[in-house]
Write a protein that holds these residues in place. Sequence first.
Motif, PDB file in Angstrom:
ATOM      1  N   ILE A  22       0.844  -1.207   0.000  1.00 41.98           N
ATOM      2  CA  ILE A  22       0.000   0.000   0.000  1.00 41.98           C
ATOM      3  C   ILE A  22       0.874   1.250   0.000  1.00 41.98           C
ATOM      4  O   ILE A  22       0.620   2.207  -0.744  1.00 41.98           O
ATOM      5  N   GLY A  23       1.921   1.266   0.812  1.00 43.96           N
ATOM      6  CA  GLY A  23       2.829   2.416   0.855  1.00 43.96           C
ATOM      7  C   GLY A  23       3.527   2.648  -0.471  1.00 43.96           C
ATOM      8  O   GLY A  23       3.664   3.786  -0.925  1.00 43.96           O
ATOM      9  N   ALA A  24       3.955   1.554  -1.112  1.00 43.59           N
ATOM     10  CA  ALA A  24       4.642   1.688  -2.400  1.00 43.59           C
ATOM     11  C   ALA A  24       3.687   2.207  -3.466  1.00 43.59           C
ATOM     12  O   ALA A  24       4.048   3.085  -4.263  1.00 43.59           O
ATOM     13  N   VAL A  25       2.456   1.690  -3.490  1.00 46.86           N
ATOM     14  CA  VAL A  25       1.478   2.137  -4.487  1.00 46.86           C
ATOM     15  C   VAL A  25       1.140   3.610  -4.284  1.00 46.86           C
ATOM     16  O   VAL A  25       1.103   4.392  -5.247  1.00 46.86           O
ATOM     17  N   LEU A  26       0.890   4.008  -3.041  1.00 42.91           N
ATOM     18  CA  LEU A  26       0.574   5.412  -2.770  1.00 42.91           C
ATOM     19  C   LEU A  26       1.762   6.319  -3.095  1.00 42.91           C
ATOM     20  O   LEU A  26       1.583   7.415  -3.642  1.00 42.91           O
ATOM     21  N   GLY A  27       2.973   5.872  -2.782  1.00 46.78           N
ATOM     22  CA  GLY A  27       4.163   6.660  -3.084  1.00 46.78           C
ATOM     23  C   GLY A  27       4.372   6.827  -4.584  1.00 46.78           C
ATOM     24  O   GLY A  27       4.691   7.920  -5.049  1.00 46.78           O
TER      25      GLY A  27
END
Length: 64
Positions: A22-27
């Motif tokens: 989730i963090g990678a996608v949002l970033g």
Amino acid sequence: MGGGRVAHPVLKGPSVVKELVIGAVLGLAAGGLWKMHHWNEQRKTRAFYDLLEKGEISVVVEEE
């Protein structure tokens, strides 16, 4: 005199892999939007200087 047992839901901790994904996608989404904004600003700046070099626009105020 034992009390009745109550079924409690089992609480799981956060999934590390899910949090990382989730963090990678949002970033990546935020970074992509920022790059698109940056490219748009560069395009506008280049267009301004191209018009300035062609003499189609001027930054000097004309006196009347």
